[in-house]
Write a protein that holds these residues in place. Structure first.
Motif, PDB file in Angstrom:
ATOM      1  N   ASP A 149       0.833  -1.218   0.000  1.00  0.00           N
ATOM      2  CA  ASP A 149       0.000   0.000   0.000  1.00  0.00           C
ATOM      3  C   ASP A 149       0.866   1.265   0.000  1.00  0.00           C
ATOM      4  O   ASP A 149       0.570   2.235  -0.693  1.00  0.00           O
ATOM      5  CB  ASP A 149      -0.912   0.009   1.231  1.00  0.00           C
ATOM      6  N   ARG A 152       2.317   1.846  -3.442  1.00  0.00           N
ATOM      7  CA  ARG A 152       1.310   2.420  -4.358  1.00  0.00           C
ATOM      8  C   ARG A 152       1.105   3.902  -4.075  1.00  0.00           C
ATOM      9  O   ARG A 152       0.985   4.713  -4.995  1.00  0.00           O
ATOM     10  CB  ARG A 152      -0.020   1.678  -4.189  1.00  0.00           C
ATOM     11  N   ARG A 155       3.994   5.940  -5.308  1.00  0.00           N
ATOM     12  CA  ARG A 155       3.903   6.022  -6.761  1.00  0.00           C
ATOM     13  C   ARG A 155       2.816   7.011  -7.184  1.00  0.00           C
ATOM     14  O   ARG A 155       3.017   7.834  -8.089  1.00  0.00           O
ATOM     15  CB  ARG A 155       3.616   4.613  -7.315  1.00  0.00           C
ATOM     16  N   SER A 156       1.665   6.953  -6.505  1.00  0.00           N
ATOM     17  CA  SER A 156       0.571   7.861  -6.877  1.00  0.00           C
ATOM     18  C   SER A 156       0.910   9.303  -6.506  1.00  0.00           C
ATOM     19  O   SER A 156       0.356  10.242  -7.059  1.00  0.00           O
ATOM     20  CB  SER A 156      -0.734   7.418  -6.217  1.00  0.00           C
ATOM     21  N   GLY A 187       3.783  -2.916  -5.679  1.00  0.00           N
ATOM     22  CA  GLY A 187       3.132  -1.622  -5.458  1.00  0.00           C
ATOM     23  C   GLY A 187       3.701  -0.520  -6.331  1.00  0.00           C
ATOM     24  O   GLY A 187       2.997   0.414  -6.717  1.00  0.00           O
ATOM     25  N   GLY A 189       5.008  -0.942  -9.335  1.00  0.00           N
ATOM     26  CA  GLY A 189       4.921  -1.193 -10.776  1.00  0.00           C
ATOM     27  C   GLY A 189       6.309  -1.442 -11.345  1.00  0.00           C
ATOM     28  O   GLY A 189       7.318  -1.366 -10.629  1.00  0.00           O
TER      29      GLY A 189
END
Lengths: 399, 399
Positions: A149, A152, A155-156, A187, A189
């Motif tokens: 999590d 991610r 990354r976001s 997470g 990518g």
């Protein structure tokens, strides 16, 4: 110009926790020479670094840092180098001296840059100031799902390089560590850089580190940072020879140029991570960057505190286009942000770079920092040998 | 047993000069556990080492040394090792920590020895306590004649090994240095060991050191000590390969086991000189001695202060018969002698050895030391975080 004064400003959060977060306190250094001021920062343990500046001398090569600094002439970079050599010699037996001197050295570059109207990176001989790709440092999650999590989320938030470490990494079953590393990659990518920080957890035990290599390489980790205590060169070199794709990283603890170059020459690291606020400042950090270039090793800053420290840490490799990623304090504590009124924010490409403004290009905000400032007084035999400076009402007037 | 208290006693001469004489001040450490007390000593810069014990924490791995020591259990040598590992980890980013911990570690061995009625060297696993040949450390004279006179004096005082260094050695014309070295040999006669100490004077400049080799070998010097700054392994190794008969010596600056073993493994030194009061205490010093034995390198203590420090520095190689010579404080300042009521004097053969008495076998004399004691008080935000302990009226009552 003559160095008239060196003042230390110790700031901290109201509560400093046990988390591995170096942004919870800071020791700012202001140096004034002929009315011009420069600012720097020492890494960690403010009281100890202040003590190293004022401690009564023990003998000829165990003098306080102040003895080699106050009253010295500083007209150019060579003077900073000369004073640094004097500190190293006159404070040879004072272990903390390198950390204290680091903040002063940084402030001297800032001061000189303001005087010459030049950014520090240009005074270091660089003609260009290349953008760096900031990586986010995060704690490994308590579970692989939590690690996933966090990856991610990073990354976001736009990060194309993310470092995970500390937490339980390295202390549990290697298979659990492997799960965390795989989760981090999932997470992030496929196209983001994954960095893993072991935080010296394996001491100098080679096999404990080797047991984690396969998972790191399966997840295409760029580096494994600080597998061992910093002087364990034999273990570093053995691990480097066992690794195929993952590079070994380290160097943040270096408090001299040789300590860092030894990690390259003998430890086989592929990434050398330098904390400008520990190694003796910007000049020594640049010397390590030069050595790294000559040996095909990538230079990376170590920075976990303020944007003053960040600017200082970007200067030594600002001109090295191929040394692409930089450590960036993603979630610093409030005190670290309060130190300056301007900050080095990622641009539209998500990249950061050293300021093009004179000196370090960072405006220290003593007024904003006031709620976090702590006062120190040291007495020996009932006489004060150190007292924190008062906070000036308007910083700008003293510039 | 639980460590109840750690107290620091800072003592110094009324005036501390710039001479390279480390006996001008001292930082004694008293550790009390369940009513038993042990004594140790930290090398150099007492105020800074005190600060490292009490400094507010900066984060999880920059805690004050106190955090890893007070309240800990100590029932055997393994506990001392364990606490040392905790200090190294919890104070990872506090550079001075190794010096502070050294004095505490030494005191813990002393305490444990008193409790077990055993000398420290026996607890280290040695079955014999071999006599050492003390060498006298002297400053190089201002003229070769002065150096010659000093060498004759040392010899007439019974020393069969004499070290000359500092002063102008290494800074003048190599031919002048050669004259000094030849004069030292002449004054000593043919059958005494001549040791030369360059005091890091050549930085990392190999050729400046090489230019002195021939004279050193002509004079049959046993070693050339600290030609370079301590981490300059490349230069050390290159010099070692250029030398034929003279051995390279170094290591007094080591503040971790690996720093010292690296000087052996990479620097090619033939003599490894360890200051127990810097490297983290007696346990780490013993680990270096073990490494030296395995690699055919000679272990030597570095000691320039009290006989408490001398006893602590003899323990790690007390059982090594072939590691023959030891540094001995020949003309320490009054404060260094006042620290203890007993002293390790050369026997009828001119040799010294670690005491066979329990612990370190040194009686600390706080009453005798009283005239030299200095008080330290440190306040943060107006609250005292450190104040020197009062001097007990009768030390014996608290044992």
């Amino acid at each position: 110009m003559i160095i008239d004064s060196v003042d230390f400003y110790y700031a901290s959060m109201p509560e400093v926790t046990l988390e591995a977060d170096g942004s919870q306190d800071a020791l700012l250094v202001r140096v004034v020479a002929d009315g011009v001021e420069g600012w720097g920062e020492c890494e960690a343990s403010p009281l100890t670094s202040i003590a190293a500046f004022v401690a009564p001398r023990s003998h000829g090569v165990c003098q306080p840092v102040a003895a080699s600094v106050l009253g010295e002439t500083v007209d150019g970079p060579d003077d900073i180098l000369r004073i640094g050599r004097n500190v190293a010699r006159n404070s040879m037996d004072l272990l903390q001296a390198a950390h204290t001197w680091s903040g002063i050295e940084i402030a001297l570059w800032d001061l000189l840059g303001k005087l010459r109207d030049e950014p520090v990176w240009r005074m270091l001989g660089y003609t260009e100031n290349h953008a760096k790709l900031p990586y986010a440092s995060m704690l490994m999650g308590d579970t692989p799902q939590e690690t996933l999590d966090r990856a991610r989320l990073a990354r976001s938030n736009g990060f194309l390089a993310v470092k995970f470490g500390w937490g339980a990494y390295g202390t549990a079953d290697p298979r659990d560590d492997a799960d965390h590393v795989a989760a981090a990659r999932e997470g992030l990518g496929d196209d983001a850089q994954l960095l893993i920080d072991a935080g010296q957890i394996w001491g100098d035990d080679l096999e404990l580190a080797v047991a984690r290599l396969e998972a790191l390489e399966d997840a295409r980790a760029t580096w494994l940072e600080e597998p061992f205590v910093p002087h364990a060169f034999v273990a570093h070199a053995a691990l480097a020879s066992r690794a195929r794709t993952v590079g070994i990283a380290g160097g943040e603890g270096a408090h001299s140029v040789h300590m860092a170059t030894n990690l390259i020459d003998y430890g086989g690291v592929r990434f050398i991570q330098i904390d400008t606020a520990r190694i003796g400042g910007i000049g020594p950090a640049k010397a390590v960057a030069d050595h790294a270039v000559r040996h095909g090793v990538t230079y990376v800053n170590h920075t976990f505190t303020s944007h003053l420290a960040l600017s200082a840490s970007l200067q030594p490799f600002a001109g090295l286009a191929e040394h692409r990623i930089c450590e960036y304090p993603v979630e610093p504590k409030a005190v670290a942000l309060a130190i300056s009124s301007n900050h080095l924010l990622p641009d539209e490409n998500g990249e950061v770079r050293a300021p093009d403004a004179p000196g370090l290009g960072i405006q220290v905000d003593l007024e904003g920092l006031a709620p976090y400032l702590r006062t120190v007084e040291i007495q020996i035999d009932g006489e004060s040998v150190y007292a924190s400076p008062g906070v000036p009402l308007k910083v700008s007037e003293s510039v």
